[in-house]
Every structure is written in structure tokens, then in C-alpha cells.
Design an enzyme around this catalytic site. Structure first.
Site, PDB file in Angstrom:
ATOM      1  N   ASP A 101       0.739  -1.163  -0.082  1.00 19.13           N
ATOM      2  CA  ASP A 101       0.100   0.037  -0.009  1.00 19.13           C
ATOM      3  C   ASP A 101       0.851   1.323  -0.033  1.00 19.13           C
ATOM      4  OD1 ASP A 101      -2.567  -0.930  -0.268  1.00 19.13           O
ATOM      5  OD2 ASP A 101      -2.610  -1.757   1.805  1.00 19.13           O
ATOM      6  N   ASP A 161      -6.917  -3.717  -5.484  1.00 20.70           N
ATOM      7  CA  ASP A 161      -6.551  -2.601  -5.130  1.00 20.70           C
ATOM      8  C   ASP A 161      -5.223  -2.168  -5.598  1.00 20.70           C
ATOM      9  OD1 ASP A 161      -8.143  -4.273  -3.424  1.00 20.70           O
ATOM     10  OD2 ASP A 161      -8.208  -2.875  -1.881  1.00 20.70           O
ATOM     11  N   GLY A 219      -9.107 -17.032  -7.749  1.00 20.06           N
ATOM     12  CA  GLY A 219      -9.588 -15.972  -7.432  1.00 20.06           C
ATOM     13  C   GLY A 219     -10.341 -16.045  -5.986  1.00 20.06           C
ATOM     14  N   SER A 351     -18.835 -11.744   6.573  1.00 21.21           N
ATOM     15  CA  SER A 351     -20.003 -12.251   6.216  1.00 21.21           C
ATOM     16  C   SER A 351     -19.630 -13.862   6.522  1.00 21.21           C
ATOM     17  CB  SER A 351     -20.089 -12.091   4.601  1.00 21.21           C
ATOM     18  OG  SER A 351     -19.069 -12.905   4.037  1.00 21.21           O
TER      19      SER A 351
END
Length: 388
Positions: A101, A161, A219, A351
Site C-alpha cells: 500500500d 486495489d 480468485g 459475512s
């Protein structure tokens, strides 16, 4: 899908008013976040301070730089420049930088400072960050590893990202003449292009590569609802990221990907154009993610300029409609209600099928505020130069 939208779009007066409202909030926040970083998300709609050890800490200085470019108030510039030593310290002492990042942290804070003020320390710090980002590159598989030790086979993966982190490498290549930076960025982006898009234009959040062969494995998700769902922020990163990949390479395959990802995004928006946190939901009571909408607006504006007139108009009109909804339905108008700019964001929501922990659900999130400001500034000034 039938890509027809109404011609109605956000007006220049709405943009000006939204920017002025944001200026007022940002100016109020300078007394709280003066040399002290802003937490990744608000709590009950109010941000608190944090140490400079998060992937999100570059966004508050980024807001300050946009505020300065819009208003030319020296107070914004001074507060933003005061952060440079803090970010330099983070790099030199290697405070939580063993991840991908670096672009999110150092492009809005330090690259912006260099572009706007020619601050040499900001440039040098951003170049250190680019070197750190390049060190995450895995030749076997040709990708920038997102998380974990480079020797950790369980983390031999990247996430979508990172399309917003690779611009730091293109910038560093231009600054230094070291073309290996741009080569790493381009190899990573191409790996993402080849593997992260499903046939229908939806995207995987994270993609695992085989550590022995470098071939694509599978994925999955971390923050989306499930491995086969459509995490909204990942879809938005795809819109903006593939537009930026085209900007730096001129490869038309990235524009094709941009269009596919955008078509899927459009087809899964609710009536008010603010996506749910995962695009498997198109109605109901699940939380929204306004930050995904703000990122998408920036990506649509970036990508629109690379198309002929009809497509350009379509993408720009769509971006204006989404931004108008953000202004009306999500933006903060009362500082007593929040010290953020954009409510109804979602960092991540647990979730039964993902691996994250719920945090920042239906709150302001720092990147949402930043990309909201970027979207407003892009509409306000077509010639404005973002940090990416």
C-alpha cells in the site's frame, strides 16, 4: 446491457457548493489533525486520531493538498507540509510498510507535496516508498505481493486495489529514469488484467498465484461477501485502476477492461446509484459503500478522456450523476453530525463466507473522503493533476 442514461448531471453550482462545504469541514479539522493522523474510519461519524501506521494515513494530507489547490489558503499547505517529517520517519524506521500500500500512503501525501511545492524531502520520501513497493514484486507470477512475508506461500497473492499503488512506480520511473519501476508496474497490471476479471466484467478481490510455477491458481475474496460475489470497492478500483493503466501504457486492452468493469458496475447499481458494500446486493437493508461510488466517479472521469465523443460523454455524464447522488445523499452538511466529508462508507463487513472482521460499517472512511474531494476537484477543474 443497454447503456443509456439521462442527460441530467451534477451542475457547476452544486460542485462549488459541495467544495465550499468540504473546505469548511477540512479547515475545522486542521486543529485536530495537525501533524497527527486521522483514523481509517469514523466512529459514530466522527474521526479520531491515530498513529502513522495504517494504510490509510495518506488520505488526510491528500485532502489538505486538494483543499489548498482549490482555495490557495496557506494554512492548508502548511498543515499538509507538516506531515512530511512524519511520513519520512515512517519510511526510515520501517513502520508497518511490509505490504503493497505504498501508493495509497505516499502518493496523496508526498507525491502531491512534491508536485505542488517542490518539497525535496517529500520527493525523496516518495522515492523510498517506491523502492519498498518494488521490493514486493514476485518475478515468478509477475505481481506485487499484497500482504505477508515474501516467503509465505499462503500469501502468494495480489489484490485488485494495487492498481492504485502502481502509479507511484510510474512516477518514480519518470523522476529517476529507472525504467525497472515502470516495468514492474506494467507487469503487475498485466497480471491483474489477465486474471482478476471474470468473463462478465466482475472482478476478484484477491488472486492467488502458484508459488512453485507462477501460474494463476484461483480468485477469492477477503472483504467481499463471498469468493464468487462482487465486492463493490474492488469493482471501483478496477474502473479507476484500468483507466490509469491505460494512461501510463497506452495499451488498448486496458480500455476494453475499463469498459467491461464499468458496464458490470452500472448494471448492479441501485436506483440512487450508491452501491451496496457488495454488488451481489442491489436492494434491501445491507450497508452501502459511498467510497466505492467516489472512486468510480474518479475512474470514470479519468477513463472518459481516452474515448471518442459518444463514449466520453456517456462516462462523464454517468460520473456526474453518481457524484450528484453522493452530494445529496451522503455528503456531510452539518459539522455537528460528523467531522467527515462522506457518510455511509463501509471499510469491511463480516459475512459467513469472507475472512475479514467488520469495521467502519456505515461510517465515514478516510479514502472515501479523499476520493470525494478528488471527484469534486476533477469536475471543478478539468486541467487538475491528481497524485496518481
Amino acid at each position: 446491457m443497454d447503456r443509456q442514461i439521462d442527460a441530467a448531471c451534477v451542475t457547476s453550482s452544486e460542485i462549488t457548493q459541495a467544495l465550499e462545504t468540504a473546505m469548511d469541514i477540512i479547515e475545522s479539522n486542521t486543529s485536530v489533525f495537525d501533524g497527527v493522523c486521522q483514523n481509517y474510519a469514523s466512529s459514530n461519524n466522527f474521526y479520531h486520531t491515530c498513529e502513522n501506521n495504517q494504510w490509510t494515513t495518506g488520505f488526510w494530507p491528500g485532502e489538505l493538498w486538494i483543499a489548498y489547490e482549490y482555495s490557495r489558503k496557506d494554512s492548508f499547505k502548511k498543515t499538509a507540509l507538516d506531515f512530511i517529517d512524519n511520513f519520512r520517519n515512517r519510511m526510515t524506521n520501517r513502520i508497518d510498510i511490509d505490504h503493497h500500500d505504498m501508493g495509497f500512503i505516499f502518493s496523496p501525501s508526498c507525491v502531491s507535496a512534491w508536485k505542488i511545492t517542490s518539497c525535496r524531502e517529500a520527493r525523496d520520501t516518495a522515492l523510498l516508498a517506491a523502492e519498498q513497493l518494488a521490493s514486493r514484486f514476485q518475478q515468478k507470477g509477475q505481481f506485487i505481493q499484497a500482504w505477508g512475508s515474501k516467503n509465505d506461500s499462503d500469501n502468494y497473492r495480489y489484490i485488485i486495489d494495487c492498481l492504485l499503488n502502481t502509479p507511484l512506480l510510474y512516477w518514480a520511473a519518470a523522476e529517476t529514469g529507472r525504467q525497472e519501476y515502470s516495468e514492474i508496474a506494467s507487469m503487475h497490471n498485466m497480471t491483474c488484467l489477465k486474471n482478476s476479471l471474470r468473463a462478465d466484467g466482475s472482478t476478484y478481490h484477491t488472486f492467488f498465484m502458484n508459488p512453485l510455477t507462477g501460474e494463476p491458481d484461483y480468485g477469492a475474496t477477503h472483504q467481499g461477501y463471498s469468493n464468487d460475489s462482487f465486492w463493490s470497492r474492488g469493482q471501483a478500483w478496477g474502473i479507476y485502476g484500468f483507466a490509469l493503466a491505460y494512461k501510463y501504457t497506452g495499451n488498448p486492452d486496458y480500455l476494453t477492461a475499463f469498459s467491461k468493469v464499468t458496464d458490470f458496475f452500472i448494471s448492479h447499481l441501485p436506483e440512487d446509484l450508491i452501491p451496496y458494500w457488495d454488488m451481489i446486493f442491489t436492494s434491501g437493508t445491507e450497508p452501502r459503500d459511498s467510497s466505492s461510488a467516489a472512486i468510480a466517479v474518479c475512474g470514470l472521469l479519468e477513463g472518459s478522456q481516452y474515448f471518442e465523443s459518444k463514449e466520453r460523454t456517456f462516462y462523464k455524464t454517468l460520473s456526474g450523476q453518481i457524484l450528484e447522488s453522493l452530494i445529496k445523499n451522503c455528503s456531510v452538511h452539518d459539522k455537528q453530525r460528523s467531522n467527515g466529508l462522506l457518510m455511509h462508507g463501509t471499510y469491511c463487513k463480516k459475512s459467513p463466507y469472507n475472512t475479514c472482521t467488520s469495521k467502519g460499517v456505515d461510517e465515514c472512511v478516510s479514502w472515501g473522503d479523499y476520493f470525494y474531494m478528488e471527484a469534486l476537484m476533477r469536475f471543478h477543474n478539468n486541467a487538475w493533476n491528481p497524485s496518481w
